[in-house]
Enzyme design. Sequence first.
Site, PDB file in Angstrom:
ATOM      1  N   ASN A 254     -92.400  47.967  69.072  1.00  0.00           N
ATOM      2  CA  ASN A 254     -91.071  47.776  68.495  1.00  0.00           C
ATOM      3  C   ASN A 254     -90.379  49.126  68.355  1.00  0.00           C
ATOM      4  O   ASN A 254     -90.976  50.089  67.865  1.00  0.00           O
ATOM      5  CB  ASN A 254     -91.186  47.134  67.105  1.00  0.00           C
ATOM      6  CG  ASN A 254     -89.863  47.180  66.344  1.00  0.00           C
ATOM      7  OD1 ASN A 254     -88.951  46.400  66.617  1.00  0.00           O
ATOM      8  ND2 ASN A 254     -89.732  48.118  65.408  1.00  0.00           N
ATOM      9  N   GLU A 255     -89.134  49.198  68.800  1.00  0.00           N
ATOM     10  CA  GLU A 255     -88.333  50.422  68.680  1.00  0.00           C
ATOM     11  C   GLU A 255     -89.150  51.660  69.041  1.00  0.00           C
ATOM     12  O   GLU A 255     -89.276  52.614  68.270  1.00  0.00           O
ATOM     13  CB  GLU A 255     -87.715  50.533  67.280  1.00  0.00           C
ATOM     14  CG  GLU A 255     -86.725  49.419  67.002  1.00  0.00           C
ATOM     15  CD  GLU A 255     -85.923  49.587  65.720  1.00  0.00           C
ATOM     16  OE1 GLU A 255     -86.191  50.546  64.952  1.00  0.00           O
ATOM     17  OE2 GLU A 255     -85.020  48.759  65.482  1.00  0.00           O
TER      18      GLU A 255
ATOM     19  N   GLU B 178     -83.228  41.873  67.247  1.00  0.00           N
ATOM     20  CA  GLU B 178     -82.753  42.277  65.919  1.00  0.00           C
ATOM     21  C   GLU B 178     -81.235  42.400  65.961  1.00  0.00           C
ATOM     22  O   GLU B 178     -80.690  43.150  66.772  1.00  0.00           O
ATOM     23  CB  GLU B 178     -83.370  43.605  65.456  1.00  0.00           C
ATOM     24  CG  GLU B 178     -84.846  43.513  65.114  1.00  0.00           C
ATOM     25  CD  GLU B 178     -85.403  44.776  64.472  1.00  0.00           C
ATOM     26  OE1 GLU B 178     -84.633  45.505  63.797  1.00  0.00           O
ATOM     27  OE2 GLU B 178     -86.618  45.033  64.634  1.00  0.00           O
TER      28      GLU B 178
ATOM     29  N   TYR C 194     -77.030  46.297  65.137  1.00  0.00           N
ATOM     30  CA  TYR C 194     -76.588  45.828  63.828  1.00  0.00           C
ATOM     31  C   TYR C 194     -75.102  46.136  63.643  1.00  0.00           C
ATOM     32  O   TYR C 194     -74.586  47.131  64.160  1.00  0.00           O
ATOM     33  CB  TYR C 194     -77.389  46.503  62.712  1.00  0.00           C
ATOM     34  CG  TYR C 194     -78.819  46.025  62.603  1.00  0.00           C
ATOM     35  CD1 TYR C 194     -79.144  44.901  61.852  1.00  0.00           C
ATOM     36  CD2 TYR C 194     -79.849  46.696  63.262  1.00  0.00           C
ATOM     37  CE1 TYR C 194     -80.457  44.459  61.745  1.00  0.00           C
ATOM     38  CE2 TYR C 194     -81.164  46.261  63.164  1.00  0.00           C
ATOM     39  CZ  TYR C 194     -81.463  45.143  62.406  1.00  0.00           C
ATOM     40  OH  TYR C 194     -82.764  44.708  62.309  1.00  0.00           O
TER      41      TYR C 194
ATOM     42  N   GLU D 234     -90.299  40.099  58.603  1.00  0.00           N
ATOM     43  CA  GLU D 234     -91.084  41.333  58.556  1.00  0.00           C
ATOM     44  C   GLU D 234     -91.729  41.482  57.183  1.00  0.00           C
ATOM     45  O   GLU D 234     -91.219  40.986  56.181  1.00  0.00           O
ATOM     46  CB  GLU D 234     -90.176  42.540  58.844  1.00  0.00           C
ATOM     47  CG  GLU D 234     -90.921  43.866  58.919  1.00  0.00           C
ATOM     48  CD  GLU D 234     -90.057  45.013  59.441  1.00  0.00           C
ATOM     49  OE1 GLU D 234     -90.591  46.117  59.608  1.00  0.00           O
ATOM     50  OE2 GLU D 234     -88.848  44.787  59.688  1.00  0.00           O
TER      51      GLU D 234
ATOM     52  N   GLN E 191     -82.785  39.320  58.392  1.00  0.00           N
ATOM     53  CA  GLN E 191     -84.063  38.654  58.511  1.00  0.00           C
ATOM     54  C   GLN E 191     -83.992  37.342  57.746  1.00  0.00           C
ATOM     55  O   GLN E 191     -82.994  37.062  57.094  1.00  0.00           O
ATOM     56  CB  GLN E 191     -85.168  39.546  57.983  1.00  0.00           C
ATOM     57  CG  GLN E 191     -85.382  40.794  58.820  1.00  0.00           C
ATOM     58  CD  GLN E 191     -86.607  41.605  58.379  1.00  0.00           C
ATOM     59  OE1 GLN E 191     -87.431  41.162  57.585  1.00  0.00           O
ATOM     60  NE2 GLN E 191     -86.703  42.801  58.876  1.00  0.00           N
TER      61      GLN E 191
END
Length: 514
Positions: free
Chosen positions: A194-195, A318, A263, A47, A367
């Site tokens: 995204n999201e 992610e 996460y 990103e 990432q």
Amino acid sequence: MLRFTLVYLLTLGCLSSFGQQSATNIRVFEPDQPETISRHIYGHFAEHLGRCIYDGFYVGEGSPVPNTAGIRNDIVDALRALEIPNLRWPGGCFADTYHWKDGIGPKADRPTIVNTWWGGVTEDNSFGTHDFLNLCELLETEPYISGNVGSGTVQELADWVQYTNFDGKSPMSDLRRENGRDKPWKVKYWGIGNEAWGCGGHMRPEYYADIYRKYATFLSDSGIEGGLYKIASGASDDDYNWTEVLMKNIPHDMLQGVALHHYSVIDWSDKGSSVDFDESEYFQTMQRSWLMEELIEKHTAIMDRYDPQGRVDLVVDEWGGWYDVVDGTNPGFLFQQNTMRDAMIAGLVLNIFNNHADRVKMANLAQTVNVLQAVILTDEEKMLLTPTYHVMHMYKVHQDATLLDTEVESPVYALDGEDLPAISVSASRDDQGKVHISLVNIDASRSHPVSLNLKGLVSGDMDAAILRSGNLQDHNTFDNPEKIKPVSFRDFRFRNGMLTASLPPFSVLVFSEN
């Protein structure tokens, strides 16, 4: 369909038994219905965030750091060694503020952009579509572009697809040629936002499902064998309603993948240090990592109800550890260190993905460089490989291999009255017929003996590699970049199809048939 069976032994009798170090029994055997572990499970994420792109991948053509068109050669070499299958770009939250036409044409003429999501920094758009797609060619990897739905338009994204993919004469292919690229790159993988539930627009799932249908309608499959692979912005963690609404309201012939983000975060308001943590914090991180198993099972159960043939994939684009930034660094740059705790996250979660290969077909570690659970860290001309990099390198033997079924009677890792399975396993057979078994012992203090039944599977000898260190907090530094790296492991016995070994505390091992 049996893929992975975990018997989680929690009774007092079992605890007493494991206190006496009885062996963990693991059986590996051929599946009734073979399933391939997609190489795309081992994908990565880059990103426009902190020092991932600028001062990470991209140093510019005038840099003293050896580069090809501004891309660091040492990073390219390291990622090629990982055989990374895909790379997601340009975000993340940044994707829904990114207008791709700002990043093409002469670099001196490109407008600047303020990265309002990550640090409020101004960038000059010197790294754009050509730079990213040419990078993917250097890496020999598939590009995965996340399109701007939050602040973009259908026409903008449709033009991007045409710019990258159309080989004939059109406004966008003509523009691509004006900018120096004759043949298209043929980008297959596209994220539609995204999201969307958060930074992508704070949408309701019903609203996003309609938006997705609109965008997907106008993205041309021209030039792409098998058509575009379109990925819907999926759920955060246990938002099962989000998956339910998408699977119910989006026609499955318009949908190739549904995303999931998770996460291993202890507390979003107090994430803790990436280096200075105690065993309690480590245990909580392992709890969050093991949660991936439950999340995949429950999201998959919803998908199975609407798509029993399994045509729509689950894409965990992610995942990884997320802590407070290193002291003295920009809070918006998300720079953190990478310790043996992160190696445990990587080994455990990749085993989970492998064992759910029937539905999980793509994943992206967050990432790649200098951000979150990075596999590479840089400091000007210096570069190091993190413990997470080494786990990914050890596990690359599973890419596009046939998943083998496993049964595990795991001992517990107990702390402060709570318990977790200590042992995680996945196994596969590669296209040469060789068997590979990856094991993780997340226990912070105890070795665990294991007995693997490989009868009827392995005809030759076995080799093994191990990743371990003296302390959970250990990490590689620019002064000592090889403090943690895989080494040969010989403390095992293999006879008559039975393999016995003792797994050291917080270690990752991969056994491979010769």
